[in-house]
Write an enzyme that holds these catalytic residues in place. Structure first.
Site, mmCIF file in Angstrom:
data_model
loop_
_atom_site.group_PDB
_atom_site.id
_atom_site.type_symbol
_atom_site.label_atom_id
_atom_site.label_comp_id
_atom_site.label_asym_id
_atom_site.label_seq_id
_atom_site.Cartn_x
_atom_site.Cartn_y
_atom_site.Cartn_z
ATOM 1 N N GLU A 197 21.640 36.210 1.776
ATOM 2 C CA GLU A 197 22.377 34.946 1.742
ATOM 3 C C GLU A 197 22.343 34.257 0.382
ATOM 4 O O GLU A 197 21.298 34.163 -0.265
ATOM 5 C CB GLU A 197 21.809 34.006 2.794
ATOM 6 C CG GLU A 197 22.583 32.715 2.960
ATOM 7 C CD GLU A 197 22.250 32.054 4.270
ATOM 8 O OE1 GLU A 197 22.937 32.345 5.265
ATOM 9 O OE2 GLU A 197 21.281 31.265 4.317
ATOM 10 N N LYS A 213 22.452 30.771 -1.096
ATOM 11 C CA LYS A 213 22.116 29.458 -0.539
ATOM 12 C C LYS A 213 21.539 28.578 -1.635
ATOM 13 O O LYS A 213 20.484 28.866 -2.184
ATOM 14 C CB LYS A 213 21.092 29.653 0.590
ATOM 15 C CG LYS A 213 20.668 28.408 1.324
ATOM 16 C CD LYS A 213 19.711 28.801 2.445
ATOM 17 C CE LYS A 213 19.328 27.621 3.309
ATOM 18 N NZ LYS A 213 18.425 28.035 4.413
ATOM 19 N N LYS A 269 29.166 31.248 6.126
ATOM 20 C CA LYS A 269 28.099 30.535 6.826
ATOM 21 C C LYS A 269 28.417 29.041 6.749
ATOM 22 O O LYS A 269 28.328 28.426 5.693
ATOM 23 C CB LYS A 269 26.752 30.841 6.168
ATOM 24 C CG LYS A 269 25.545 30.192 6.825
ATOM 25 C CD LYS A 269 25.027 31.037 7.971
ATOM 26 C CE LYS A 269 23.673 30.521 8.464
ATOM 27 N NZ LYS A 269 22.581 30.748 7.495
ATOM 28 N N GLU A 325 25.785 32.662 17.158
ATOM 29 C CA GLU A 325 24.403 32.256 16.927
ATOM 30 C C GLU A 325 23.835 31.459 18.099
ATOM 31 O O GLU A 325 24.465 30.526 18.604
ATOM 32 C CB GLU A 325 24.327 31.403 15.656
ATOM 33 C CG GLU A 325 22.916 30.936 15.326
ATOM 34 C CD GLU A 325 22.876 30.142 14.053
ATOM 35 O OE1 GLU A 325 23.095 30.730 12.976
ATOM 36 O OE2 GLU A 325 22.627 28.911 14.112
ATOM 37 N N ASN A 337 18.964 32.508 15.703
ATOM 38 C CA ASN A 337 18.458 31.654 14.633
ATOM 39 C C ASN A 337 17.091 31.130 15.041
ATOM 40 O O ASN A 337 16.966 30.362 15.999
ATOM 41 C CB ASN A 337 19.414 30.487 14.366
ATOM 42 C CG ASN A 337 19.074 29.759 13.077
ATOM 43 O OD1 ASN A 337 18.000 29.963 12.494
ATOM 44 N ND2 ASN A 337 19.972 28.913 12.616
ATOM 45 N N GLU A 363 17.674 35.578 12.315
ATOM 46 C CA GLU A 363 17.971 34.648 11.234
ATOM 47 C C GLU A 363 16.814 33.672 11.049
ATOM 48 O O GLU A 363 16.274 33.162 12.025
ATOM 49 C CB GLU A 363 19.235 33.843 11.549
ATOM 50 C CG GLU A 363 20.460 34.667 11.912
ATOM 51 C CD GLU A 363 21.591 33.790 12.417
ATOM 52 O OE1 GLU A 363 21.672 32.620 11.999
ATOM 53 O OE2 GLU A 363 22.378 34.249 13.254
ATOM 54 N N SER A 364 16.445 33.396 9.829
ATOM 55 C CA SER A 364 15.453 32.386 9.441
ATOM 56 C C SER A 364 14.018 32.836 9.727
ATOM 57 O O SER A 364 13.748 33.569 10.668
ATOM 58 C CB SER A 364 15.710 31.048 10.151
ATOM 59 O OG SER A 364 17.006 30.568 9.886
#
Length: 268
Positions: free
Chosen positions: A55, A57, A117, A167, A188, A218-219
């Site tokens: 990503e 970001k 995103k 998500e 997520n 994710e994350s």
């Protein structure tokens, strides 16, 4: 009490209405027809072994500035050299300092498919993504609680040839997601209401997701041990932003997460 997500969605709706007046839907629809073929985001996720969605970001509401002056093209190129199979680019401007220009620059620098995103709440953002060069969009169940509206957004993504990464953050959100029979589900591990992270969530939810549906964690993914645990649980892909963006050498950091460190050396 107003949450992070409430604030972001309120500003997103206002932004969409302003943008719609500046660039009507019909104009974007015409542009989308000239955007060229999409790249196979779903295929990249389903490739053998753990797939990395790396990503771009700049900042986040919870962590503040990560890399304000980042060059999306340079970062995207490093990610591709590091073994990423797809890119994710933040395009939300107010809380994440992103833009569709970041997406376009990242995509032009690589051969990888790119996920927009953002906090998609309106079909306008789907055609905007297609016209802007995206290959996939993120659809967040928590952001779109109305199942009819959610299905409308999923249909719009399919109409414009975009993959949809759906998500979720809980079992009930997962149940809601399957009302539209998704091909790709992202778990997520960060709660968008509080920005707290539950690093075991993707592993716990994976058994509830059919084997033929690709699962993306994710994350909260920071090291090789965490990636190995995801692989052991049958997770197909991981979306990683902050860990890579904070690394001095994002290509090397990507390879380390994937367990291929040392296979390739950078000479830049």
């Amino acid at each position: 009490m107003e949450t992070y997500l409430d604030k972001i969605l309120e500003r997103t709706r206002a932004r969409v209405e302003l943008t719609r007046r500046e660039r009507p839907f019909e104009e974007l629809d015409r542009e989308s027809r000239n955007a060229g073929p999409t790249r196979d985001f779903a295929g990249a996720i389903r490739a053998e072994g753990m797939s990395l969605i790396a990503e771009v970001k700049r900042r986040s509401p919870s962590k503040g500035v990560i890399q304000a002056s980042v060059d999306p093209a340079e970062v995207a190129d490093a990610y591709e050299r590091g073994g990423a199979r797809a890119l994710s680019v933040l395009t939300e401007p107010e809380f994440f300092s992103g833009s569709l220009d970041d997406l376009a620059r990242a995509r032009q620098a690589t051969t990888l498919p790119v996920l927009r995103k953002d906090f998609v709440v309106d079909p306008y953002q789907i055609v905007e993504a297609r016209a802007g060069g995206a290959d996939a969009v993120l659809l967040i169940v928590a952001a779109i609680p109305d199942p009819v509206a959610f299905a409308e957004l999923a249909d719009a993504a399919a109409h414009y040839g975009l993959a949809a990464l759906v998500e979720v953050h809980s079992e009930w959100e997962l149940d809601a997601a399957f009302e539209i029979a998704p091909d790709l589900v992202g778990v997520n591990q960060r709660d968008l209401r509080t920005f707290d992270v539950d690093e075991g969530l993707a592993i716990r939810l994976r058994p509830r997701i059919p084997a033929d549906v690709a699962t993306v964690a994710e994350s909260g993914i920071t090291d090789r041990a965490g990636v190995e645990a995801l692989e052991e649980a049958g997770v197909d892909a991981m979306l990683v932003g902050e860990t890579l963006m904070r690394a001095g050498d994002p290509a090397r950091a990507a390879r380390e997460l994937l367990g291929i460190a040392g296979d390739e050396e950078d000479h830049d």
